[in-house]
Design a protein around this motif. Sequence first.
Motif, PDB file in Angstrom:
ATOM      1  N   GLU A 142       0.828  -1.204   0.000  1.00  0.00           N
ATOM      2  CA  GLU A 142       0.000   0.000   0.000  1.00  0.00           C
ATOM      3  C   GLU A 142       0.870   1.265   0.000  1.00  0.00           C
ATOM      4  O   GLU A 142       0.668   2.190  -0.786  1.00  0.00           O
ATOM      5  CB  GLU A 142      -0.906  -0.019   1.241  1.00  0.00           C
ATOM      6  CG  GLU A 142      -1.880   1.114   1.361  1.00  0.00           C
ATOM      7  CD  GLU A 142      -2.974   1.046   0.311  1.00  0.00           C
ATOM      8  OE1 GLU A 142      -3.236  -0.073  -0.179  1.00  0.00           O
ATOM      9  OE2 GLU A 142      -3.522   2.107  -0.018  1.00  0.00           O
ATOM     10  N   PHE A 143       1.879   1.273   0.889  1.00  0.00           N
ATOM     11  CA  PHE A 143       2.721   2.459   1.007  1.00  0.00           C
ATOM     12  C   PHE A 143       3.586   2.631  -0.238  1.00  0.00           C
ATOM     13  O   PHE A 143       3.858   3.754  -0.674  1.00  0.00           O
ATOM     14  CB  PHE A 143       3.590   2.353   2.257  1.00  0.00           C
ATOM     15  CG  PHE A 143       4.305   3.628   2.582  1.00  0.00           C
ATOM     16  CD1 PHE A 143       3.584   4.742   3.002  1.00  0.00           C
ATOM     17  CD2 PHE A 143       5.672   3.739   2.453  1.00  0.00           C
ATOM     18  CE1 PHE A 143       4.224   5.929   3.282  1.00  0.00           C
ATOM     19  CE2 PHE A 143       6.322   4.924   2.734  1.00  0.00           C
ATOM     20  CZ  PHE A 143       5.601   6.016   3.156  1.00  0.00           C
ATOM     21  N   ARG A 144       3.980   1.516  -0.814  1.00  0.00           N
ATOM     22  CA  ARG A 144       4.797   1.574  -2.034  1.00  0.00           C
ATOM     23  C   ARG A 144       4.014   2.246  -3.159  1.00  0.00           C
ATOM     24  O   ARG A 144       4.503   3.106  -3.870  1.00  0.00           O
ATOM     25  CB  ARG A 144       5.208   0.169  -2.449  1.00  0.00           C
ATOM     26  CG  ARG A 144       6.185   0.181  -3.600  1.00  0.00           C
ATOM     27  CD  ARG A 144       6.382  -1.186  -4.205  1.00  0.00           C
ATOM     28  NE  ARG A 144       6.972  -2.107  -3.267  1.00  0.00           N
ATOM     29  CZ  ARG A 144       6.477  -3.303  -3.015  1.00  0.00           C
ATOM     30  NH1 ARG A 144       5.393  -3.710  -3.612  1.00  0.00           N
ATOM     31  NH2 ARG A 144       7.076  -4.095  -2.179  1.00  0.00           N
ATOM     32  N   LEU A 145       2.734   1.879  -3.278  1.00  0.00           N
ATOM     33  CA  LEU A 145       1.886   2.469  -4.314  1.00  0.00           C
ATOM     34  C   LEU A 145       1.700   3.958  -4.045  1.00  0.00           C
ATOM     35  O   LEU A 145       1.777   4.791  -4.960  1.00  0.00           O
ATOM     36  CB  LEU A 145       0.524   1.771  -4.358  1.00  0.00           C
ATOM     37  CG  LEU A 145       0.524   0.378  -4.997  1.00  0.00           C
ATOM     38  CD1 LEU A 145      -0.845  -0.268  -4.844  1.00  0.00           C
ATOM     39  CD2 LEU A 145       0.896   0.465  -6.478  1.00  0.00           C
ATOM     40  N   ALA A 146       1.492   4.300  -2.745  1.00  0.00           N
ATOM     41  CA  ALA A 146       1.317   5.708  -2.376  1.00  0.00           C
ATOM     42  C   ALA A 146       2.568   6.510  -2.727  1.00  0.00           C
ATOM     43  O   ALA A 146       2.493   7.674  -3.112  1.00  0.00           O
ATOM     44  CB  ALA A 146       1.024   5.815  -0.883  1.00  0.00           C
ATOM     45  N   ALA A 147       3.730   5.862  -2.602  1.00  0.00           N
ATOM     46  CA  ALA A 147       4.996   6.553  -2.884  1.00  0.00           C
ATOM     47  C   ALA A 147       5.335   6.528  -4.367  1.00  0.00           C
ATOM     48  O   ALA A 147       6.410   6.957  -4.773  1.00  0.00           O
ATOM     49  CB  ALA A 147       6.124   5.903  -2.082  1.00  0.00           C
ATOM     50  N   GLY A 148       4.416   5.975  -5.172  1.00  0.00           N
ATOM     51  CA  GLY A 148       4.600   5.993  -6.616  1.00  0.00           C
ATOM     52  C   GLY A 148       5.599   4.975  -7.127  1.00  0.00           C
ATOM     53  O   GLY A 148       6.122   5.107  -8.230  1.00  0.00           O
ATOM     54  N   ARG A 149       5.904   3.963  -6.305  1.00  0.00           N
ATOM     55  CA  ARG A 149       6.842   2.937  -6.787  1.00  0.00           C
ATOM     56  C   ARG A 149       6.091   1.890  -7.573  1.00  0.00           C
ATOM     57  O   ARG A 149       4.909   1.665  -7.380  1.00  0.00           O
ATOM     58  CB  ARG A 149       7.536   2.275  -5.592  1.00  0.00           C
ATOM     59  CG  ARG A 149       8.513   3.201  -4.914  1.00  0.00           C
ATOM     60  CD  ARG A 149       9.008   2.548  -3.667  1.00  0.00           C
ATOM     61  NE  ARG A 149       9.821   1.378  -4.011  1.00  0.00           N
ATOM     62  CZ  ARG A 149      11.134   1.313  -3.855  1.00  0.00           C
ATOM     63  NH1 ARG A 149      11.774   2.342  -3.373  1.00  0.00           N
ATOM     64  NH2 ARG A 149      11.800   0.249  -4.174  1.00  0.00           N
ATOM     65  N   LYS A 150       6.850   1.226  -8.463  1.00  0.00           N
ATOM     66  CA  LYS A 150       6.219   0.188  -9.269  1.00  0.00           C
ATOM     67  C   LYS A 150       5.893  -1.001  -8.388  1.00  0.00           C
ATOM     68  O   LYS A 150       6.619  -1.301  -7.454  1.00  0.00           O
ATOM     69  CB  LYS A 150       7.193  -0.265 -10.353  1.00  0.00           C
ATOM     70  CG  LYS A 150       7.186   0.581 -11.576  1.00  0.00           C
ATOM     71  CD  LYS A 150       7.988  -0.143 -12.640  1.00  0.00           C
ATOM     72  CE  LYS A 150       8.361   0.811 -13.745  1.00  0.00           C
ATOM     73  NZ  LYS A 150       9.555   0.410 -14.446  1.00  0.00           N
ATOM     74  N   GLN A 151       4.814  -1.719  -8.744  1.00  0.00           N
ATOM     75  CA  GLN A 151       4.488  -2.943  -8.010  1.00  0.00           C
ATOM     76  C   GLN A 151       5.609  -3.944  -8.205  1.00  0.00           C
ATOM     77  O   GLN A 151       6.189  -4.044  -9.270  1.00  0.00           O
ATOM     78  CB  GLN A 151       3.194  -3.543  -8.537  1.00  0.00           C
ATOM     79  CG  GLN A 151       1.990  -2.867  -7.935  1.00  0.00           C
ATOM     80  CD  GLN A 151       0.737  -3.659  -8.168  1.00  0.00           C
ATOM     81  OE1 GLN A 151       0.654  -4.389  -9.124  1.00  0.00           O
ATOM     82  NE2 GLN A 151      -0.221  -3.497  -7.295  1.00  0.00           N
ATOM     83  N   GLY A 152       5.934  -4.675  -7.152  1.00  0.00           N
ATOM     84  CA  GLY A 152       6.928  -5.739  -7.280  1.00  0.00           C
ATOM     85  C   GLY A 152       8.334  -5.287  -6.947  1.00  0.00           C
ATOM     86  O   GLY A 152       9.236  -6.088  -6.807  1.00  0.00           O
ATOM     87  N   THR A 153       8.566  -3.905  -6.779  1.00  0.00           N
ATOM     88  CA  THR A 153       9.916  -3.455  -6.406  1.00  0.00           C
ATOM     89  C   THR A 153      10.054  -3.589  -4.896  1.00  0.00           C
ATOM     90  O   THR A 153       9.164  -3.192  -4.147  1.00  0.00           O
ATOM     91  CB  THR A 153      10.124  -1.970  -6.749  1.00  0.00           C
ATOM     92  OG1 THR A 153       9.025  -1.506  -7.490  1.00  0.00           O
ATOM     93  CG2 THR A 153      11.436  -1.733  -7.428  1.00  0.00           C
ATOM     94  N   LEU A 154      11.181  -4.090  -4.447  1.00  0.00           N
ATOM     95  CA  LEU A 154      11.375  -4.261  -3.009  1.00  0.00           C
ATOM     96  C   LEU A 154      11.892  -2.975  -2.392  1.00  0.00           C
ATOM     97  O   LEU A 154      12.753  -2.300  -2.963  1.00  0.00           O
ATOM     98  CB  LEU A 154      12.386  -5.373  -2.723  1.00  0.00           C
ATOM     99  CG  LEU A 154      11.970  -6.802  -3.060  1.00  0.00           C
ATOM    100  CD1 LEU A 154      13.047  -7.768  -2.571  1.00  0.00           C
ATOM    101  CD2 LEU A 154      10.639  -7.159  -2.431  1.00  0.00           C
TER     102      LEU A 154
END
Length: 465
Positions: free
Chosen positions: A427-439
């Motif tokens: 969820e936070f990764r998406l909020a931060a605009g990172r691609k899905q699947g990036t660690l």
Amino acid sequence: MTKRILIVGGGYVGLYTALRLERKLRRRLGRGEVELTIVDPESYMTYQPFLPEAAAGNLEPRHVTIPLRRALKHTRLIVGRVTSIDHAQHTARVEIVEGEDWPVRYDLLVVALGSVSRTLPVPGLAENGIGFKTIEEAIHLRNRVLGLLDRAASTRDPDECRRSLTYVVVGGGFAGVEALAELADMTEDALRYLPELPAKPRWVLVEATGRILPEVGEEMGRYTVDELRRQGIEVLLNTRLESAENCRIVLSDGQEFDAATLVWTAGVKPHPMLRDTDLPLDEKGRVKTEPTLTVEGHRDVFAAGDNAAVPDLTDPGAFCAPNAQHAVRQAKVLADNIVATLTGQQLKPYRHAYAGSVASLGLHRGVAQVYGVKLRGLPAWFMHRTYHLARVPTFNRKVRVMADWTLALFFHREMVALGRLQNPYEEFRLAAGRKQGTLTAAESAQTAKEPAQPSAEATSARASS
Ligand SMILES: Cc1cc2nc3c(=O)[nH]c(=O)nc-3n(C[C@H](O)[C@H](O)[C@H](O)COP(=O)(O)OP(=O)(O)OC[C@H]3O[C@@H](n4cnc5c(N)ncnc54)[C@H](O)[C@@H]3O)c2cc1C
């Protein structure tokens, strides 16, 4: 000089041995003459017979674990994994995280590593299956089963719906039968909130032999088959899982179908770490012990429970079966024999005739055979609950389990699928605009420390989120 006692594994045998040693050696521990250390990768013991109820939401998962630090006041806990034992040097190596690994010296050793799931080289099993031995697996299954019900209710694809609603359990022992019965009961309960579900969930039990629950005897085993079938569960005896590639289940009776959930409970084998020790093992990989629970050829090493080949003195030539009944009783004798070793007294042999077993088959249903007395239905279920309530360690846990059951009398169980627990960074990764699947860095660090999870975990996280 201080005698260092090292207990490897904080499960049934480890916890009960430590509890008894703390009581029997209280003064020596206080004076520093004895030092007790327990090593386990987890800081808690899991009361495994309650796992099916935790998976089905009748018990709060944390209430079926016993925190070792709280239960053991005079024992040092090391949260880590023993990776090898060099008994010639009286040393065990303990890995805390990958890259941090140090030796622990001891004078007396208790080997209580338990068992792991026994798998077979079935294509697709390692990728798509999940075991049922840990609290994490129980929580995961609950989320997965509920998540798949949600998915089946929402999808417009009939194949996807059928696949999501098909659950397969392989293995008709305690773990398999109880897990299946409790989870099937939970899905039945969930149906009241899913009127739009186009089909009923399909539960399939696959057992390679001609009977299930051998622990309750042949007659009660047959009763269990009838009872499960009466509940609409397909019980396939003398049937083997041939393949599970891409979630396509292929059985030895010729059936083929898709199933999004595959639970493997077809037996256990001794913990594989035993092979990295210089202790004597039998052909099954268990530590060979004398009836006194000392390891063959060593007066200063003890072993018991699922990882030990303990001669069954009530049945000459046989060995004690891997179950909690033996583990708890062996721990008592083991602790007493450690005290006898320290005080120069004679060691006592372990002797216990198997009393029988109780199993739950869902809410208000059970089966039991104890000291030859056969019970079924509500009385057996009641006996199951009473027995395990009496057995679960610590007063705290007894009260909490009782409270969970009492609350369940008045409120329905929770039906929320928390599938995202497996992927909390998403969820936070998406909020931060990172691609899905990036660690993230935190995830990378976490991944480096944790052993690889079966890919079914990842599949499930997607399925139930
Ligand atoms: C779902 C389920 C239901 C069951 N129901 C029943 C029942 O109703 N009745 C019954 O009699 N039996 C039942 N059993 C079996 C029973 O739980 C086991 O026989 C019992 O737990 C064995 O005790 P143990 O101490 O040998 O192993 P465990 O209790 O499994 O303890 C082993 C410990 O070793 C630790 N460990 C693992 N690797 C390492 C390492 N490298 N270093 C240090 N520590 C390590 C583990 O974390 C664990 O805490 C059930 C089992 C399951 C899975």
